[in-house]
Design a protein around this motif. Structure first.
Motif, PDB file in Angstrom:
ATOM      1  N   THR A   4     -61.696 -43.534  77.293  1.00  0.00           N
ATOM      2  CA  THR A   4     -62.641 -42.866  78.185  1.00  0.00           C
ATOM      3  C   THR A   4     -62.090 -42.883  79.603  1.00  0.00           C
ATOM      4  OG1 THR A   4     -64.454 -43.674  76.827  1.00  0.00           O
ATOM      5  CG2 THR A   4     -65.000 -42.837  78.996  1.00  0.00           C
ATOM      6  N   ASP A   8     -63.971 -37.512  80.976  1.00  0.00           N
ATOM      7  CA  ASP A   8     -64.962 -37.653  79.907  1.00  0.00           C
ATOM      8  C   ASP A   8     -66.338 -37.942  80.489  1.00  0.00           C
ATOM      9  OD1 ASP A   8     -63.146 -37.214  77.851  1.00  0.00           O
ATOM     10  OD2 ASP A   8     -62.597 -39.342  77.745  1.00  0.00           O
ATOM     11  N   ARG A  14     -60.328 -31.005  79.487  1.00  0.00           N
ATOM     12  CA  ARG A  14     -59.086 -31.768  79.439  1.00  0.00           C
ATOM     13  C   ARG A  14     -57.863 -30.904  79.709  1.00  0.00           C
ATOM     14  NH1 ARG A  14     -58.392 -36.617  78.941  1.00  0.00           N
ATOM     15  NH2 ARG A  14     -60.069 -37.964  78.325  1.00  0.00           N
TER      16      ARG A  14
END
Length: 146
Positions: A4, A8, A14
Protein backbone atom coordinates in the motif's frame (compact mmCIF):
# COMPACT_ATOMS: atom_id res chain seq x y z
CA UNK A 1 0.98 -2.65 5.15
CA UNK A 2 3.00 -4.37 2.45
CA UNK A 3 2.16 -2.98 -1.04
CA UNK A 4 0.00 0.00 0.00
CA UNK A 5 1.31 3.44 -0.90
CA UNK A 6 -0.05 7.01 -1.25
CA UNK A 7 -1.60 6.31 -4.66
CA UNK A 8 -3.65 3.46 -3.19
CA UNK A 9 -4.77 5.57 -0.24
CA UNK A 10 -5.74 8.55 -2.41
CA UNK A 11 -7.27 6.40 -5.13
CA UNK A 12 -4.90 7.69 -7.83
CA UNK A 13 -4.23 5.67 -10.99
CA UNK A 14 -1.05 3.60 -11.10
CA UNK A 15 -0.16 4.80 -14.61
CA UNK A 16 3.15 6.60 -14.97
CA UNK A 17 3.43 10.02 -16.62
CA UNK A 18 5.01 8.31 -19.63
CA UNK A 19 1.98 6.07 -20.16
CA UNK A 20 -0.36 9.08 -19.81
CA UNK A 21 1.62 10.92 -22.51
CA UNK A 22 1.40 7.95 -24.81
CA UNK A 23 -2.38 7.84 -24.33
CA UNK A 24 -2.68 11.50 -25.33
CA UNK A 25 -0.66 10.89 -28.50
CA UNK A 26 -2.85 8.00 -29.52
CA UNK A 27 -6.02 10.13 -29.43
CA UNK A 28 -7.21 11.37 -32.83
CA UNK A 29 -6.54 15.08 -33.46
CA UNK A 30 -9.41 17.47 -33.93
CA UNK A 31 -9.63 18.58 -37.54
CA UNK A 32 -11.45 21.84 -36.78
CA UNK A 33 -8.21 23.73 -36.03
CA UNK A 34 -6.60 23.02 -39.39
CA UNK A 35 -6.17 25.74 -41.99
CA UNK A 36 -8.07 25.24 -45.24
CA UNK A 37 -6.01 23.71 -48.02
CA UNK A 38 -4.07 26.19 -50.14
CA UNK A 39 -3.77 28.84 -47.42
CA UNK A 40 -0.28 29.46 -46.15
CA UNK A 41 0.19 31.74 -43.21
CA UNK A 42 3.60 32.18 -41.66
CA UNK A 43 3.47 34.27 -38.50
CA UNK A 44 6.56 35.57 -36.74
CA UNK A 45 7.39 38.27 -34.23
CA UNK A 46 10.18 40.78 -34.90
CA UNK A 47 11.71 43.56 -32.79
CA UNK A 48 11.24 46.55 -35.13
CA UNK A 49 11.45 50.34 -34.86
CA UNK A 50 8.12 52.15 -34.81
CA UNK A 51 7.09 55.76 -35.34
CA UNK A 52 4.16 57.38 -33.64
CA UNK A 53 2.36 60.44 -34.94
CA UNK A 54 1.26 61.14 -31.36
CA UNK A 55 4.84 62.23 -30.59
CA UNK A 56 6.25 65.53 -31.82
CA UNK A 57 9.91 64.58 -31.28
CA UNK A 58 12.08 62.06 -33.15
CA UNK A 59 12.25 59.51 -30.35
CA UNK A 60 13.12 56.08 -31.73
CA UNK A 61 10.94 53.41 -30.13
CA UNK A 62 11.02 49.66 -30.66
CA UNK A 63 8.21 47.19 -30.32
CA UNK A 64 7.54 43.50 -30.88
CA UNK A 65 5.58 43.44 -34.12
CA UNK A 66 3.60 40.52 -35.52
CA UNK A 67 4.82 39.84 -39.06
CA UNK A 68 2.59 37.73 -41.31
CA UNK A 69 4.12 36.14 -44.46
CA UNK A 70 7.27 38.31 -44.04
CA UNK A 71 5.20 41.52 -44.31
CA UNK A 72 5.36 43.79 -41.24
CA UNK A 73 2.28 45.90 -40.49
CA UNK A 74 2.25 49.32 -42.06
CA UNK A 75 0.79 52.54 -40.82
CA UNK A 76 1.07 54.57 -37.69
CA UNK A 77 1.76 53.05 -34.32
CA UNK A 78 0.07 55.12 -31.65
CA UNK A 79 1.02 54.33 -28.11
CA UNK A 80 -1.05 57.20 -26.89
CA UNK A 81 -3.41 59.50 -28.70
CA UNK A 82 -3.65 63.18 -27.86
CA UNK A 83 -7.12 64.54 -27.35
CA UNK A 84 -8.67 67.86 -28.24
CA UNK A 85 -10.02 69.39 -25.06
CA UNK A 86 -12.94 71.77 -25.22
CA UNK A 87 -11.87 75.43 -25.23
CA UNK A 88 -14.22 78.25 -24.30
CA UNK A 89 -14.28 82.03 -24.14
CA UNK A 90 -15.54 84.07 -21.19
CA UNK A 91 -18.85 84.65 -23.00
CA UNK A 92 -19.25 80.95 -23.76
CA UNK A 93 -18.52 80.13 -20.14
CA UNK A 94 -21.14 82.61 -18.92
CA UNK A 95 -23.78 81.41 -21.40
CA UNK A 96 -23.20 77.63 -21.31
CA UNK A 97 -20.87 76.46 -18.55
CA UNK A 98 -21.82 78.26 -15.36
CA UNK A 99 -22.45 75.94 -12.45
CA UNK A 100 -23.39 76.88 -8.87
CA UNK A 101 -20.96 74.30 -7.45
CA UNK A 102 -17.95 75.28 -9.61
CA UNK A 103 -16.21 78.64 -9.98
CA UNK A 104 -14.72 79.75 -13.28
CA UNK A 105 -11.20 79.43 -11.82
CA UNK A 106 -11.86 75.82 -10.76
CA UNK A 107 -13.30 75.01 -14.18
CA UNK A 108 -10.29 76.63 -15.88
CA UNK A 109 -7.93 74.55 -13.72
CA UNK A 110 -9.84 71.38 -14.52
CA UNK A 111 -9.82 71.99 -18.28
CA UNK A 112 -6.11 72.86 -18.21
CA UNK A 113 -5.35 69.59 -16.41
CA UNK A 114 -7.60 67.69 -18.84
CA UNK A 115 -5.56 69.02 -21.74
CA UNK A 116 -2.23 68.48 -20.01
CA UNK A 117 -2.98 64.88 -19.02
CA UNK A 118 -5.09 63.84 -22.05
CA UNK A 119 -8.29 63.21 -20.05
CA UNK A 120 -6.64 60.67 -17.75
CA UNK A 121 -8.95 61.50 -14.90
CA UNK A 122 -7.13 59.41 -12.31
CA UNK A 123 -4.03 61.57 -12.82
CA UNK A 124 -6.15 64.73 -13.00
CA UNK A 125 -7.86 63.88 -9.69
CA UNK A 126 -4.45 63.39 -8.10
CA UNK A 127 -3.24 66.79 -9.33
CA UNK A 128 -6.43 68.80 -8.82
CA UNK A 129 -5.78 71.32 -6.01
CA UNK A 130 -9.21 71.04 -4.41
CA UNK A 131 -10.88 68.07 -2.83
CA UNK A 132 -13.10 66.71 -5.60
CA UNK A 133 -13.94 63.10 -6.41
CA UNK A 134 -13.07 61.51 -9.69
CA UNK A 135 -16.78 61.38 -10.57
CA UNK A 136 -17.22 65.10 -9.83
CA UNK A 137 -14.31 65.99 -12.13
CA UNK A 138 -15.63 63.83 -14.95
CA UNK A 139 -19.15 65.16 -14.51
CA UNK A 140 -17.95 68.78 -14.66
CA UNK A 141 -15.82 68.19 -17.74
CA UNK A 142 -18.44 66.25 -19.69
CA UNK A 143 -21.31 68.54 -18.67
CA UNK A 144 -19.68 71.17 -20.90
CA UNK A 145 -20.54 69.07 -23.96
CA UNK A 146 -24.27 68.84 -23.30
Amino acid sequence: MGGTDAKDILGLPRKTPLSLTQEKRSRPRKESHRKPDGISREVAWQWLPVKSSARSDDLQLFHWVRVVNDVPPSGDYSIQQSVDVLKYTDDEYENHLTDPVWTKEETDQLFELCERFDLRFTVIADRFPLSRTLEELKDRYYSGFV
